[in-house]
Write a protein that holds these residues in place. Structure first.
Motif, PDB file in Angstrom:
ATOM      1  N   LYS A  34      19.011  45.528  -4.674  1.00  0.00           N
ATOM      2  CA  LYS A  34      19.468  43.841  -4.365  1.00  0.00           C
ATOM      3  C   LYS A  34      20.486  44.717  -3.807  1.00  0.00           C
ATOM      4  CE  LYS A  34      24.127  40.750  -5.599  1.00  0.00           C
ATOM      5  NZ  LYS A  34      24.630  40.711  -6.814  1.00  0.00           N
ATOM      6  N   SER A  35      20.799  46.083  -2.688  1.00  0.00           N
ATOM      7  CA  SER A  35      21.244  46.370  -1.589  1.00  0.00           C
ATOM      8  C   SER A  35      20.588  46.531  -0.838  1.00  0.00           C
ATOM      9  CB  SER A  35      22.160  47.709  -1.933  1.00  0.00           C
ATOM     10  OG  SER A  35      21.372  48.600  -2.394  1.00  0.00           O
ATOM     11  N   VAL A  36      18.957  46.979  -1.123  1.00  0.00           N
ATOM     12  CA  VAL A  36      17.987  47.369   0.233  1.00  0.00           C
ATOM     13  C   VAL A  36      17.686  45.078   0.179  1.00  0.00           C
ATOM     14  CG1 VAL A  36      17.696  49.226  -0.338  1.00  0.00           C
ATOM     15  CG2 VAL A  36      15.785  47.792  -1.439  1.00  0.00           C
ATOM     16  N   GLY A  37      17.658  44.372  -0.214  1.00  0.00           N
ATOM     17  CA  GLY A  37      17.344  42.995  -0.455  1.00  0.00           C
ATOM     18  C   GLY A  37      15.686  43.365  -0.759  1.00  0.00           C
ATOM     19  N   PHE A  38      15.272  44.222  -1.966  1.00  0.00           N
ATOM     20  CA  PHE A  38      14.017  44.278  -2.118  1.00  0.00           C
ATOM     21  C   PHE A  38      13.320  42.821  -2.739  1.00  0.00           C
ATOM     22  CE2 PHE A  38      10.846  44.872  -4.836  1.00  0.00           C
ATOM     23  CZ  PHE A  38      10.082  45.901  -4.611  1.00  0.00           C
ATOM     24  N   ARG A  39      13.963  41.898  -3.007  1.00  0.00           N
ATOM     25  CA  ARG A  39      13.382  40.955  -3.468  1.00  0.00           C
ATOM     26  C   ARG A  39      12.573  39.644  -2.446  1.00  0.00           C
ATOM     27  NH1 ARG A  39      16.737  37.011  -7.701  1.00  0.00           N
ATOM     28  NH2 ARG A  39      15.184  35.968  -7.790  1.00  0.00           N
ATOM     29  N   SER A  40      13.947  39.810  -1.253  1.00  0.00           N
ATOM     30  CA  SER A  40      13.417  38.852  -0.261  1.00  0.00           C
ATOM     31  C   SER A  40      12.802  39.679   0.532  1.00  0.00           C
ATOM     32  CB  SER A  40      14.678  38.954   0.780  1.00  0.00           C
ATOM     33  OG  SER A  40      15.383  39.364   0.788  1.00  0.00           O
ATOM     34  N   LEU A  41      12.993  40.802   0.365  1.00  0.00           N
ATOM     35  CA  LEU A  41      12.432  41.916   1.340  1.00  0.00           C
ATOM     36  C   LEU A  41       9.944  42.010   0.744  1.00  0.00           C
ATOM     37  CD1 LEU A  41      13.453  44.910   2.461  1.00  0.00           C
ATOM     38  CD2 LEU A  41      13.057  43.260   4.209  1.00  0.00           C
ATOM     39  N   PHE A  42      10.039  41.993   0.031  1.00  0.00           N
ATOM     40  CA  PHE A  42       8.501  41.344  -0.880  1.00  0.00           C
ATOM     41  C   PHE A  42       8.522  40.208  -1.476  1.00  0.00           C
ATOM     42  CE2 PHE A  42      10.075  46.038   0.504  1.00  0.00           C
ATOM     43  CZ  PHE A  42       9.270  45.890   0.576  1.00  0.00           C
ATOM     44  N   ASP A  43       9.067  39.755  -1.485  1.00  0.00           N
ATOM     45  CA  ASP A  43       9.199  37.941  -2.063  1.00  0.00           C
ATOM     46  C   ASP A  43       8.538  38.614  -3.288  1.00  0.00           C
ATOM     47  OD1 ASP A  43       8.681  35.267  -2.495  1.00  0.00           O
ATOM     48  OD2 ASP A  43       6.526  35.225  -2.365  1.00  0.00           O
ATOM     49  N   SER A  44       9.132  39.000  -4.306  1.00  0.00           N
ATOM     50  CA  SER A  44       8.826  39.423  -5.963  1.00  0.00           C
ATOM     51  C   SER A  44       9.872  39.438  -6.511  1.00  0.00           C
ATOM     52  CB  SER A  44       8.400  40.437  -5.593  1.00  0.00           C
ATOM     53  OG  SER A  44       9.408  41.890  -5.547  1.00  0.00           O
ATOM     54  N   ARG A  45      10.074  39.647  -7.776  1.00  0.00           N
ATOM     55  CA  ARG A  45      11.087  39.747  -8.559  1.00  0.00           C
ATOM     56  C   ARG A  45      11.370  40.778  -9.480  1.00  0.00           C
ATOM     57  NH1 ARG A  45       7.303  35.748 -11.332  1.00  0.00           N
ATOM     58  NH2 ARG A  45       6.236  37.456 -13.129  1.00  0.00           N
ATOM     59  N   CYS A  46      12.144  41.191 -10.080  1.00  0.00           N
ATOM     60  CA  CYS A  46      11.951  43.019 -10.075  1.00  0.00           C
ATOM     61  C   CYS A  46      12.661  43.179 -11.778  1.00  0.00           C
ATOM     62  CB  CYS A  46      13.318  43.292  -9.258  1.00  0.00           C
ATOM     63  SG  CYS A  46      13.042  43.612  -7.716  1.00  0.00           S
ATOM     64  N   GLY A  47      12.283  44.075 -12.160  1.00  0.00           N
ATOM     65  CA  GLY A  47      11.854  44.051 -13.882  1.00  0.00           C
ATOM     66  C   GLY A  47      11.884  45.837 -13.710  1.00  0.00           C
ATOM     67  N   SER A  48      12.702  46.152 -15.071  1.00  0.00           N
ATOM     68  CA  SER A  48      12.862  47.967 -15.164  1.00  0.00           C
ATOM     69  C   SER A  48      12.306  47.946 -16.505  1.00  0.00           C
ATOM     70  CB  SER A  48      14.306  48.178 -14.632  1.00  0.00           C
ATOM     71  OG  SER A  48      15.264  47.497 -15.647  1.00  0.00           O
ATOM     72  N   ARG A  49      11.582  48.844 -16.666  1.00  0.00           N
ATOM     73  CA  ARG A  49      11.371  49.658 -17.964  1.00  0.00           C
ATOM     74  C   ARG A  49      12.478  50.528 -18.601  1.00  0.00           C
ATOM     75  NH1 ARG A  49       5.110  51.426 -17.865  1.00  0.00           N
ATOM     76  NH2 ARG A  49       5.635  51.385 -20.268  1.00  0.00           N
TER      77      ARG A  49
END
Length: 191
Positions: free
Chosen positions: A176-191
């Protein structure tokens, strides 16, 4: 294994054949031809192929492990008459779940991504959460929410696993702090 054996049939089939040819050239002999290895290669293919077929029953039968969408996502459906219907994501408390994040809503044939806190939920909405799937019990506290974590049938066509290297600028930061979703137009999941 048979592909490797098949490579012995020609000069360029394996690196070993090329090394043998370079040794021949170093000895000031004429270069080997493209099919000079074929006769020896055919004998090798037949002998090794027959040996493999004969002794194949001795090889261990190991199942191949493949990741599925269930390793990454939990999906739940809002049942008709649920108290969640007609309220926003924020009002229902779906924005601040521990170790789970609402990434998508499937409404009929429409896919809603980057869910706003003001998105109003409707009957039969399918909610897709990412995060720690061991935290699925959190979703049981919501009235009228059916969870399909084990047999969801989610499509994994657009699923990509990303490994963050230790020297990456992302190391030590939240997505969230690096804006991953907006930078890469993606959704994030974790394992």
């Amino acid at each position: 294994m048979l592909a490797i054996l098949g490579g012995t049939l020609t000069l360029v089939g394996t690196s070993t054949n090329l090394i043998v040819n370079s040794l021949v050239l170093d000895a000031n002999l004429p270069s080997l031809g493209f099919f000079d290895f074929t006769l020896v290669g055919l004998c090798l293919v037949f002998v090794c192929g027959a040996t493999l077929c004969f002794f194949s029953y001795l090889l261990p039968d190991k199942a191949v492990h493949t990741d599925t969408a269930e390793s990454y996502f939990i999906d739940a459906k809002i049942n008709p008459g649920s108290s969640l219907v007609g309220k926003t994501v924020e009002q229902n408390g779906l924005r601040h779940l521990q170790s789970l994040f609402l990434v998508e809503i499937i409404r009929g044939k429409q896919l809603l991504r980057a869910i706003s806190p003001t998105e109003v939920l409707q009957e039969n909405d399918k909610l897709i959460f990412s995060g720690d799937i061991s935290q699925v019990s959190q979703l049981n506290m919501f009235d009228g929410l059916s969870i399909f974590a084990e047999n969801s049938g989610l499509s994994i066509d657009n699923l990509r696993e990303v490994v963050v290297r230790p020297e990456s600028i992302l190391t030590g930061k939240t997505l969230k702090s690096v804006g991953f979703r907006s930078l890469f137009d993606s959704r994030c999941g974790s394992r």
